[in-house]
Design a protein around this motif. Structure first.
Motif, PDB file in Angstrom:
ATOM      1  N   ASP A  13       0.819  -1.213   0.000  1.00 53.27           N
ATOM      2  CA  ASP A  13       0.000   0.000   0.000  1.00 53.27           C
ATOM      3  C   ASP A  13       0.854   1.265   0.000  1.00 53.27           C
ATOM      4  O   ASP A  13       0.442   2.304  -0.522  1.00 53.27           O
ATOM      5  CB  ASP A  13      -0.937   0.014   1.208  1.00 53.27           C
ATOM      6  CG  ASP A  13      -2.000  -1.078   1.148  1.00 53.27           C
ATOM      7  OD1 ASP A  13      -2.193  -1.644   0.049  1.00 53.27           O
ATOM      8  OD2 ASP A  13      -2.608  -1.371   2.191  1.00 53.27           O
ATOM      9  N   LYS A  14       2.054   1.186   0.588  1.00 56.96           N
ATOM     10  CA  LYS A  14       2.944   2.340   0.658  1.00 56.96           C
ATOM     11  C   LYS A  14       3.851   2.450  -0.568  1.00 56.96           C
ATOM     12  O   LYS A  14       4.677   3.363  -0.659  1.00 56.96           O
ATOM     13  CB  LYS A  14       3.779   2.276   1.937  1.00 56.96           C
ATOM     14  CG  LYS A  14       2.931   2.426   3.209  1.00 56.96           C
ATOM     15  CD  LYS A  14       3.768   2.253   4.462  1.00 56.96           C
ATOM     16  CE  LYS A  14       2.890   2.284   5.718  1.00 56.96           C
ATOM     17  NZ  LYS A  14       2.213   3.571   5.898  1.00 56.96           N
ATOM     18  N   GLY A  15       3.712   1.512  -1.505  1.00 55.83           N
ATOM     19  CA  GLY A  15       4.423   1.607  -2.764  1.00 55.83           C
ATOM     20  C   GLY A  15       5.792   0.959  -2.803  1.00 55.83           C
ATOM     21  O   GLY A  15       6.495   1.053  -3.809  1.00 55.83           O
ATOM     22  N   PHE A  16       6.195   0.270  -1.729  1.00 52.09           N
ATOM     23  CA  PHE A  16       7.529  -0.322  -1.686  1.00 52.09           C
ATOM     24  C   PHE A  16       7.605  -1.612  -2.506  1.00 52.09           C
ATOM     25  O   PHE A  16       8.655  -1.923  -3.069  1.00 52.09           O
ATOM     26  CB  PHE A  16       7.939  -0.610  -0.238  1.00 52.09           C
ATOM     27  CG  PHE A  16       8.400   0.609   0.506  1.00 52.09           C
ATOM     28  CD1 PHE A  16       9.732   0.790   0.815  1.00 52.09           C
ATOM     29  CD2 PHE A  16       7.500   1.597   0.886  1.00 52.09           C
ATOM     30  CE1 PHE A  16      10.169   1.919   1.488  1.00 52.09           C
ATOM     31  CE2 PHE A  16       7.927   2.732   1.559  1.00 52.09           C
ATOM     32  CZ  PHE A  16       9.256   2.892   1.862  1.00 52.09           C
ATOM     33  N   ILE A  17       6.524  -2.369  -2.532  1.00 50.68           N
ATOM     34  CA  ILE A  17       6.493  -3.622  -3.277  1.00 50.68           C
ATOM     35  C   ILE A  17       5.185  -3.704  -4.064  1.00 50.68           C
ATOM     36  O   ILE A  17       4.237  -2.955  -3.792  1.00 50.68           O
ATOM     37  CB  ILE A  17       6.618  -4.858  -2.354  1.00 50.68           C
ATOM     38  CG1 ILE A  17       5.472  -4.897  -1.339  1.00 50.68           C
ATOM     39  CG2 ILE A  17       7.971  -4.861  -1.647  1.00 50.68           C
ATOM     40  CD1 ILE A  17       5.456  -6.152  -0.462  1.00 50.68           C
ATOM     41  N   SER A  18       5.157  -4.610  -5.033  1.00 52.44           N
ATOM     42  CA  SER A  18       3.942  -4.860  -5.806  1.00 52.44           C
ATOM     43  C   SER A  18       3.582  -6.327  -5.688  1.00 52.44           C
ATOM     44  O   SER A  18       4.463  -7.199  -5.645  1.00 52.44           O
ATOM     45  CB  SER A  18       4.171  -4.499  -7.280  1.00 52.44           C
ATOM     46  OG  SER A  18       4.465  -3.126  -7.425  1.00 52.44           O
ATOM     47  N   PHE A  19       2.270  -6.605  -5.624  1.00 62.28           N
ATOM     48  CA  PHE A  19       1.791  -7.985  -5.568  1.00 62.28           C
ATOM     49  C   PHE A  19       1.569  -8.477  -6.985  1.00 62.28           C
ATOM     50  O   PHE A  19       0.862  -7.852  -7.778  1.00 62.28           O
ATOM     51  CB  PHE A  19       0.494  -8.059  -4.761  1.00 62.28           C
ATOM     52  CG  PHE A  19      -0.084  -9.440  -4.657  1.00 62.28           C
ATOM     53  CD1 PHE A  19       0.682 -10.479  -4.157  1.00 62.28           C
ATOM     54  CD2 PHE A  19      -1.387  -9.690  -5.061  1.00 62.28           C
ATOM     55  CE1 PHE A  19       0.155 -11.758  -4.050  1.00 62.28           C
ATOM     56  CE2 PHE A  19      -1.925 -10.968  -4.962  1.00 62.28           C
ATOM     57  CZ  PHE A  19      -1.148 -11.997  -4.450  1.00 62.28           C
ATOM     58  N   CYS A  20       2.191  -9.613  -7.325  1.00 64.55           N
ATOM     59  CA  CYS A  20       2.126 -10.130  -8.694  1.00 64.55           C
ATOM     60  C   CYS A  20       1.143 -11.293  -8.836  1.00 64.55           C
ATOM     61  O   CYS A  20       0.958 -11.819  -9.930  1.00 64.55           O
ATOM     62  CB  CYS A  20       3.514 -10.595  -9.150  1.00 64.55           C
ATOM     63  SG  CYS A  20       4.777  -9.316  -9.057  1.00 64.55           S
ATOM     64  N   GLY A  21       0.518 -11.713  -7.725  1.00 63.16           N
ATOM     65  CA  GLY A  21      -0.396 -12.842  -7.748  1.00 63.16           C
ATOM     66  C   GLY A  21       0.279 -14.145  -7.391  1.00 63.16           C
ATOM     67  O   GLY A  21       1.502 -14.292  -7.507  1.00 63.16           O
ATOM     68  N   ASN A  22      -0.515 -15.108  -6.908  1.00 64.64           N
ATOM     69  CA  ASN A  22      -0.013 -16.459  -6.580  1.00 64.64           C
ATOM     70  C   ASN A  22       1.136 -16.429  -5.584  1.00 64.64           C
ATOM     71  O   ASN A  22       2.109 -17.181  -5.711  1.00 64.64           O
ATOM     72  CB  ASN A  22       0.424 -17.201  -7.848  1.00 64.64           C
ATOM     73  CG  ASN A  22      -0.736 -17.443  -8.799  1.00 64.64           C
ATOM     74  OD1 ASN A  22      -1.850 -17.760  -8.363  1.00 64.64           O
ATOM     75  ND2 ASN A  22      -0.489 -17.281 -10.088  1.00 64.64           N
ATOM     76  N   GLY A  23       1.061 -15.525  -4.599  1.00 61.28           N
ATOM     77  CA  GLY A  23       2.081 -15.486  -3.556  1.00 61.28           C
ATOM     78  C   GLY A  23       3.398 -14.899  -3.994  1.00 61.28           C
ATOM     79  O   GLY A  23       4.418 -15.083  -3.324  1.00 61.28           O
ATOM     80  N   GLN A  24       3.415 -14.179  -5.103  1.00 59.31           N
ATOM     81  CA  GLN A  24       4.650 -13.592  -5.628  1.00 59.31           C
ATOM     82  C   GLN A  24       4.595 -12.070  -5.549  1.00 59.31           C
ATOM     83  O   GLN A  24       3.548 -11.454  -5.733  1.00 59.31           O
ATOM     84  CB  GLN A  24       4.875 -14.025  -7.080  1.00 59.31           C
ATOM     85  CG  GLN A  24       5.108 -15.521  -7.232  1.00 59.31           C
ATOM     86  CD  GLN A  24       5.448 -15.898  -8.660  1.00 59.31           C
ATOM     87  OE1 GLN A  24       5.073 -15.205  -9.596  1.00 59.31           O
ATOM     88  NE2 GLN A  24       6.169 -17.000  -8.816  1.00 59.31           N
ATOM     89  N   TYR A  25       5.776 -11.480  -5.286  1.00 61.27           N
ATOM     90  CA  TYR A  25       5.883 -10.030  -5.120  1.00 61.27           C
ATOM     91  C   TYR A  25       7.072  -9.517  -5.918  1.00 61.27           C
ATOM     92  O   TYR A  25       7.985 -10.267  -6.269  1.00 61.27           O
ATOM     93  CB  TYR A  25       6.075  -9.663  -3.643  1.00 61.27           C
ATOM     94  CG  TYR A  25       4.906 -10.027  -2.757  1.00 61.27           C
ATOM     95  CD1 TYR A  25       3.940  -9.090  -2.436  1.00 61.27           C
ATOM     96  CD2 TYR A  25       4.773 -11.323  -2.244  1.00 61.27           C
ATOM     97  CE1 TYR A  25       2.865  -9.420  -1.618  1.00 61.27           C
ATOM     98  CE2 TYR A  25       3.697 -11.666  -1.439  1.00 61.27           C
ATOM     99  CZ  TYR A  25       2.747 -10.702  -1.126  1.00 61.27           C
ATOM    100  OH  TYR A  25       1.682 -11.029  -0.338  1.00 61.27           O
ATOM    101  N   SER A  26       7.045  -8.214  -6.160  1.00 61.69           N
ATOM    102  CA  SER A  26       8.154  -7.556  -6.845  1.00 61.69           C
ATOM    103  C   SER A  26       8.581  -6.340  -6.038  1.00 61.69           C
ATOM    104  O   SER A  26       7.736  -5.582  -5.550  1.00 61.69           O
ATOM    105  CB  SER A  26       7.726  -7.128  -8.254  1.00 61.69           C
ATOM    106  OG  SER A  26       8.726  -6.336  -8.855  1.00 61.69           O
TER     107      SER A  26
END
Length: 262
Positions: A238-251
């Motif tokens: 929510d604070k913009g540090f990471i992005s949710f890519c789906g299926n338990g994966q993040y960027s």
């Protein structure tokens, strides 16, 4: 900006540590702007103020200065343990300026915002012996290596002054992590540090779960650490540090995961 100390200021003093303190504080008072609001100068406070050296008359922020010849290392020696813990737990702790010098000239200067400090990064040193002048006095160390890299904002690196606006922009972005809730702050900092330890840009929830034992030791009263990890990931998203890519994966969002420290 002249990066060399005014050595004539040290002439009245005999102690090497006193000389460095006088010269480095004078340099900051003359050359350093406020890294929080950009005000042209920060003001030197009276000596012997607990855990505070400088003050910004514009934004009211306070700063502690630590100067060192050579590399910082994993720890930074600081003042009285109880005073430091009291300041952090009352949300009145200062931000930290770390000045590294060589040949009596500034080589590196870092700014660590106050909201990156938690009681967990303050290490209690053994009390002074009964034969010491201040017998029983207990100091502390700041565990520099435990502070997330995002909180180590560069002002000067290898003798080169960073653009002021770039430094201020970095600080403004990191203000999103500011909270007066110490437990929430601690979790945010710890999960951010765990993400930093994963070398690739993309990571999975499973990789974060590998830190459960370490986090359980830090927070023994929390019986559902995995749920807490998921909560902090949502906050960082929510604070913009990471992005949710789906299926338990993040960027990792690159602008927050560049190395901020030399």
């Amino acid at each position: 900006m002249d990066l060399c100390f005014n050595t004539t200021l040290a002439n009245p003093y005999k102690s090497a540590s006193q000389k460095i303190r006088i010269m480095s504080e004078a340099w900051v008072a003359e050359h350093m702007y406020c890294p929080c609001c950009g005000n042209e100068r920060i003001v030197k406070l009276s000596n012997n103020r607990p855990v505070a050296d400088f003050f910004c008359e514009n934004c009211q922020e306070i700063f502690e200065l630590k100067s060192k010849n050579g590399l910082i290392g994993k720890k930074i020696a600081d003042g009285a343990y109880e005073t430091m813990i009291e300041r952090i737990t009352s949300n009145q702790n200062p931000s930290l300026l770390i000045l590294q010098y060589a040949d009596l000239c500034v080589r590196n200067l870092q700014f660590i915002p106050k909201h990156f400090f938690t009681p967990n990064i303050i290490e209690k040193r053994p009390p002074l012996s009964l034969t010491a002048k201040r017998a029983g006095w207990t100091g502390c160390n700041i565990l520099y290596s435990e502070i997330p890299q995002q909180g180590k904002i560069i002002i000067i690196h290898d003798g080169i002054v960073v653009n002021k606006e770039s430094q201020l922009n970095a600080y403004y972005k990191l203000k999103a992590l500011s909270t007066t809730d110490l437990n929430r702050r601690g979790w945010l900092m710890d999960i951010l540090q765990c993400i930093n330890k994963i070398p690739s840009q993309f990571f999975t929830l499973r990789e974060l779960y590998s830190f459960v034992d370490m986090l359980s030791a830090k927070y023994p009263n929390n019986k559902n650490v995995e749920a807490k990890i998921r909560q902090q990931l949502q906050l960082l998203r929510d604070k913009g540090f990471i992005s949710f890519c789906g299926n338990g994966q993040y960027s990792k969002n690159e602008s927050y995961f560049t190395s901020f420290a030399p």
